[in-house]
Design a protein around this motif. Structure first.
Motif, PDB file in Angstrom:
ATOM      1  N   GLU A  80      75.979   9.160  26.495  1.00  0.00           N
ATOM      2  CA  GLU A  80      77.106  10.015  26.577  1.00  0.00           C
ATOM      3  C   GLU A  80      77.169  11.275  25.651  1.00  0.00           C
ATOM      4  OE1 GLU A  80      80.825   7.768  25.273  1.00  0.00           O
ATOM      5  OE2 GLU A  80      80.762   6.684  27.399  1.00  0.00           O
ATOM      6  N   ILE A  81      76.451  10.959  24.162  1.00  0.00           N
ATOM      7  CA  ILE A  81      76.527  11.980  23.402  1.00  0.00           C
ATOM      8  C   ILE A  81      75.111  13.009  23.791  1.00  0.00           C
ATOM      9  CG2 ILE A  81      75.613  12.438  20.839  1.00  0.00           C
ATOM     10  CD1 ILE A  81      77.176   9.760  20.175  1.00  0.00           C
ATOM     11  N   TYR A  82      74.110  12.164  24.283  1.00  0.00           N
ATOM     12  CA  TYR A  82      73.002  13.067  24.804  1.00  0.00           C
ATOM     13  C   TYR A  82      73.214  14.004  26.114  1.00  0.00           C
ATOM     14  CZ  TYR A  82      68.092  14.007  26.757  1.00  0.00           C
ATOM     15  OH  TYR A  82      66.987  14.926  27.079  1.00  0.00           O
ATOM     16  N   GLU A  83      74.206  13.378  26.824  1.00  0.00           N
ATOM     17  CA  GLU A  83      74.511  14.220  27.897  1.00  0.00           C
ATOM     18  C   GLU A  83      75.312  15.527  27.607  1.00  0.00           C
ATOM     19  OE1 GLU A  83      76.272  11.864  30.845  1.00  0.00           O
ATOM     20  OE2 GLU A  83      74.300  10.692  31.444  1.00  0.00           O
ATOM     21  N   GLU A  84      76.372  15.326  26.526  1.00  0.00           N
ATOM     22  CA  GLU A  84      77.017  16.317  26.118  1.00  0.00           C
ATOM     23  C   GLU A  84      76.521  17.171  25.324  1.00  0.00           C
ATOM     24  OE1 GLU A  84      81.099  16.749  23.455  1.00  0.00           O
ATOM     25  OE2 GLU A  84      80.195  15.007  23.307  1.00  0.00           O
ATOM     26  N   PHE A  85      75.508  16.864  24.462  1.00  0.00           N
ATOM     27  CA  PHE A  85      74.584  17.970  23.812  1.00  0.00           C
ATOM     28  C   PHE A  85      73.594  18.791  24.493  1.00  0.00           C
ATOM     29  CE2 PHE A  85      71.178  19.488  21.342  1.00  0.00           C
ATOM     30  CZ  PHE A  85      71.832  19.746  20.166  1.00  0.00           C
ATOM     31  N   SER A  86      73.265  17.975  25.902  1.00  0.00           N
ATOM     32  CA  SER A  86      72.252  18.753  26.717  1.00  0.00           C
ATOM     33  C   SER A  86      73.082  19.800  27.363  1.00  0.00           C
ATOM     34  CB  SER A  86      71.715  17.839  27.560  1.00  0.00           C
ATOM     35  OG  SER A  86      71.092  16.523  26.947  1.00  0.00           O
ATOM     36  N   LEU A  87      74.481  19.495  27.769  1.00  0.00           N
ATOM     37  CA  LEU A  87      75.110  20.558  28.451  1.00  0.00           C
ATOM     38  C   LEU A  87      75.459  21.690  27.611  1.00  0.00           C
ATOM     39  CD1 LEU A  87      76.855  21.064  31.090  1.00  0.00           C
ATOM     40  CD2 LEU A  87      79.017  20.081  30.085  1.00  0.00           C
ATOM     41  N   PHE A  88      75.878  21.358  26.314  1.00  0.00           N
ATOM     42  CA  PHE A  88      76.015  22.528  25.552  1.00  0.00           C
ATOM     43  C   PHE A  88      74.816  23.394  25.246  1.00  0.00           C
ATOM     44  CE2 PHE A  88      76.434  24.334  21.108  1.00  0.00           C
ATOM     45  CZ  PHE A  88      77.413  25.148  21.191  1.00  0.00           C
ATOM     46  N   SER A  89      73.592  22.554  24.805  1.00  0.00           N
ATOM     47  CA  SER A  89      72.607  23.275  24.605  1.00  0.00           C
ATOM     48  C   SER A  89      71.722  24.015  25.756  1.00  0.00           C
ATOM     49  CB  SER A  89      71.320  22.351  23.917  1.00  0.00           C
ATOM     50  OG  SER A  89      70.916  21.222  25.040  1.00  0.00           O
ATOM     51  N   SER A  90      72.280  23.708  27.135  1.00  0.00           N
ATOM     52  CA  SER A  90      71.537  24.483  28.132  1.00  0.00           C
ATOM     53  C   SER A  90      72.098  25.872  28.204  1.00  0.00           C
ATOM     54  CB  SER A  90      72.203  23.682  29.285  1.00  0.00           C
ATOM     55  OG  SER A  90      73.349  23.991  29.870  1.00  0.00           O
ATOM     56  N   LYS A  91      73.104  26.187  27.697  1.00  0.00           N
ATOM     57  CA  LYS A  91      73.599  27.513  27.584  1.00  0.00           C
ATOM     58  C   LYS A  91      72.853  28.296  26.302  1.00  0.00           C
ATOM     59  CE  LYS A  91      78.185  25.793  28.696  1.00  0.00           C
ATOM     60  NZ  LYS A  91      79.605  25.785  28.244  1.00  0.00           N
ATOM     61  N   LEU A  92      72.029  27.530  25.507  1.00  0.00           N
ATOM     62  CA  LEU A  92      71.400  28.103  24.218  1.00  0.00           C
ATOM     63  C   LEU A  92      69.767  28.434  24.511  1.00  0.00           C
ATOM     64  CD1 LEU A  92      73.058  25.994  21.353  1.00  0.00           C
ATOM     65  CD2 LEU A  92      73.538  28.345  21.941  1.00  0.00           C
ATOM     66  N   ASP A  93      69.088  28.827  23.658  1.00  0.00           N
ATOM     67  CA  ASP A  93      67.647  29.113  23.682  1.00  0.00           C
ATOM     68  C   ASP A  93      67.107  27.851  22.986  1.00  0.00           C
ATOM     69  OD1 ASP A  93      65.256  29.995  24.423  1.00  0.00           O
ATOM     70  OD2 ASP A  93      65.396  31.729  23.053  1.00  0.00           O
ATOM     71  N   ILE A  94      66.965  26.679  23.497  1.00  0.00           N
ATOM     72  CA  ILE A  94      66.156  25.581  22.835  1.00  0.00           C
ATOM     73  C   ILE A  94      65.105  25.021  23.773  1.00  0.00           C
ATOM     74  CG2 ILE A  94      66.540  23.127  21.951  1.00  0.00           C
ATOM     75  CD1 ILE A  94      69.515  23.964  21.099  1.00  0.00           C
ATOM     76  N   PRO A  95      64.121  25.626  23.712  1.00  0.00           N
ATOM     77  CA  PRO A  95      62.785  25.098  24.410  1.00  0.00           C
ATOM     78  C   PRO A  95      62.500  23.876  24.451  1.00  0.00           C
ATOM     79  CG  PRO A  95      62.149  26.449  22.523  1.00  0.00           C
ATOM     80  CD  PRO A  95      63.300  26.525  22.445  1.00  0.00           C
ATOM     81  N   ASP A  96      62.673  23.050  23.519  1.00  0.00           N
ATOM     82  CA  ASP A  96      62.127  21.577  23.372  1.00  0.00           C
ATOM     83  C   ASP A  96      63.181  20.869  22.807  1.00  0.00           C
ATOM     84  OD1 ASP A  96      60.430  19.413  23.374  1.00  0.00           O
ATOM     85  OD2 ASP A  96      59.667  19.887  21.426  1.00  0.00           O
ATOM     86  N   LEU A  97      63.582  19.963  23.494  1.00  0.00           N
ATOM     87  CA  LEU A  97      64.948  19.017  22.898  1.00  0.00           C
ATOM     88  C   LEU A  97      64.367  17.460  23.047  1.00  0.00           C
ATOM     89  CD1 LEU A  97      67.654  18.682  21.819  1.00  0.00           C
ATOM     90  CD2 LEU A  97      68.708  18.514  24.209  1.00  0.00           C
ATOM     91  N   THR A  98      64.774  16.976  21.994  1.00  0.00           N
ATOM     92  CA  THR A  98      64.276  15.449  22.073  1.00  0.00           C
ATOM     93  C   THR A  98      65.459  14.748  21.360  1.00  0.00           C
ATOM     94  OG1 THR A  98      61.853  15.622  21.911  1.00  0.00           O
ATOM     95  CG2 THR A  98      62.677  13.397  21.401  1.00  0.00           C
ATOM     96  N   ALA A  99      65.847  13.286  22.072  1.00  0.00           N
ATOM     97  CA  ALA A  99      66.792  12.692  21.592  1.00  0.00           C
ATOM     98  C   ALA A  99      66.416  11.402  21.212  1.00  0.00           C
ATOM     99  CB  ALA A  99      67.899  12.608  22.636  1.00  0.00           C
ATOM    100  N   ILE A 100      66.830  11.043  19.756  1.00  0.00           N
ATOM    101  CA  ILE A 100      66.416   9.565  19.340  1.00  0.00           C
ATOM    102  C   ILE A 100      67.510   8.772  18.789  1.00  0.00           C
ATOM    103  CG2 ILE A 100      64.992   8.439  17.582  1.00  0.00           C
ATOM    104  CD1 ILE A 100      63.138  10.825  17.692  1.00  0.00           C
ATOM    105  N   PRO A 101      67.924   7.537  19.233  1.00  0.00           N
ATOM    106  CA  PRO A 101      69.129   6.808  18.720  1.00  0.00           C
ATOM    107  C   PRO A 101      68.406   6.050  17.419  1.00  0.00           C
ATOM    108  CG  PRO A 101      68.069   5.731  20.449  1.00  0.00           C
ATOM    109  CD  PRO A 101      67.315   7.124  20.436  1.00  0.00           C
TER     110      PRO A 101
END
Length: 415
Positions: free
Chosen positions: A156-177
């Motif tokens: 849930e958190i990863y999807e919410e952050f990914s949706l927000f960051s898609s509007k930004l300029d973040i070329p490389d995103l990795t999620a780790i619990p």
């Protein structure tokens, strides 16, 4: 062995300092006396466990309140890579310190409390990381032990952050619990989250590729100091000291000095340990030239046919860091590379809403921690590049001339 600079960011009490303490502890880079001091401090505070956040929270006020105020820098190394950590504050009041810590970072770790999810400060820090062109971002979903190691909650958190960051300029995103307190997925893979197929945080930090992030094409060498030693064995020595911002500078290269516009060739490059054949980012060297041309602090040595354009009209995204608002007509000092000048605010086209990324063009000022588009008129021409191409020549800080406080930080971008 290469060097990785990374910054941590997130809301208050998301566990940034604890994560760094755990990283240092589990990677066995803490001295025994440091650990003993932290154990003693933890007992004196009535903690039932060793509070590893005390390794980075150095100020008395930080330890009393349990928050980070200043940017705490820590250094450690593994057999694969060296690291410089900037532990930045989570409180909105100290957003300016987050900008300071992330300005030189190769990677940003944005922590999110698994119980709270995304907050306004999480979005603000993601926006700042994007504006500062931090090439790599890690979304660290912390305190997974408090949500029963839930894969659903992490997604849930990863999807919410990914949706927000898609509007930004973040070329490389990795999620780790992870759980910074328990050490899960910090240095070693966690047995409590078998559903997670990625690497631990330390493994990712050791292996993330940063060599291609540097601009090796556009030579930019801002001069910080002219060296003229008054010694009998070096009477004719005249060198220009500074740090290579981008590109590769070699002995024999034809170069252009700005703003004078005179050309010459590189006669020699001197490093801390002696002569060098070439210099590249971010080496600090002294460059000697074949011809005696007028160069002083604030000038830039670059390639003929590939150079920044001098301008007195600067348009940039600015993060405002002062209690007194930034208003049209205000006069400030501006520090760009090694050149100091005076600037006046001509216009503030819009403020960026960090939650929605909406541009509010109805505003006429920027308040504390606001981010907005600002047009400046500068007394002395600055030699600027677009920030996306060069983080050094594309950035600046604004200074209150009356108090000498740093009140703003800007990045020069076309849009």
């Amino acid at each position: 062995m290469d060097l990785l600079r990374f910054a941590t960011a997130g809301s208050v009490d998301d566990g940034k300092s604890t994560l760094i303490g755990r990283l240092l502890f589990d990677s066995k880079t803490i001295f025994e006396d440091q650990l003993e001091a932290v154990e003693l401090a933890s007992k004196s505070r009535g903690n039932e466990y060793t509070d590893l956040s005390l390794l980075t929270d150095g100020l008395r006020a930080e330890r009393e309140q349990g928050i980070t105020i200043d940017v705490a820098y820590r250094y450690f190394a593994t057999p694969r890579r060296k690291f410089i950590i900037a532990d930045t504050p989570g409180h909105q009041q100290y957003t300016r310190n987050m900008v300071t810590g992330a300005s030189t970072a190769d990677l940003a770790i944005i922590l999110v409390d698994a119980r709270k999810g995304m907050t306004e400060q999480s979005r603000r820090h993601a926006t700042i990381a994007s504006l500062l062109r931090v090439p790599h971002v890690v979304l660290a979903v912390n305190k997974m032990d408090l949500v029963d190691w839930s894969e659903e909650r992490f997604n849930e958190i990863y999807e919410e952050f990914s949706l927000f960051s898609s509007k930004l300029d973040i070329p490389d995103l990795t999620a780790i619990p992870l759980s910074a307190l328990e050490g899960d997925n910090v240095v070693e893979r966690s047995e409590n989250m078998p559903w997670y197929g990625g690497s631990s945080l330390l493994y990712h930090l050791e292996h993330v590729h940063i060599a291609s992030d540097k601009n090796l094409q556009d030579v930019r060498f801002p001069v910080q100091f002219v060296i003229r030693p008054q010694q009998s064995n070096a009477r004719d020595y005249r060198g220009f000291a500074g740090q290579v911002a981008s590109g590769i500078l070699k002995v024999g290269d034809e170069v252009l000095a700005l703003p004078s516009g005179l050309t010459t060739k590189v006669a020699a490059i001197d490093g801390p340990s002696g002569p060098l054949d070439e210099a590249f980012p971010a080496m600090s060297v002294t460059v000697r030239l074949e011809d005696e041309i007028d160069i002083s602090r604030g000038d830039i040595i670059c390639r003929v046919g590939n150079h920044p354009e001098p301008t007195q009209d600067v348009e940039a995204m600015v993060c405002w860091m002062d209690q007194d608002a930034l208003t049209v007509g205000r006069k400030l000092g501006i520090f760009h590379t090694s050149r100091m000048a005076r600037a006046m605010v001509k216009d503030i086209p819009y403020e960026l809403n960090v939650n929605t990324l909406h541009r509010d063009s109805e505003i006429n000022q920027l308040n504390l921690n606001s981010i907005g588009r600002v047009k400046l008129r500068v007394t002395t021409p600055l030699l600027v590049d677009d920030y996306d191409h060069n983080r050094t020549t594309g950035s600046f800080i604004l200074i209150d001339e009356a108090t000498n406080r740093t009140v703003g930080a800007g990045v020069i971008r076309d849009s």
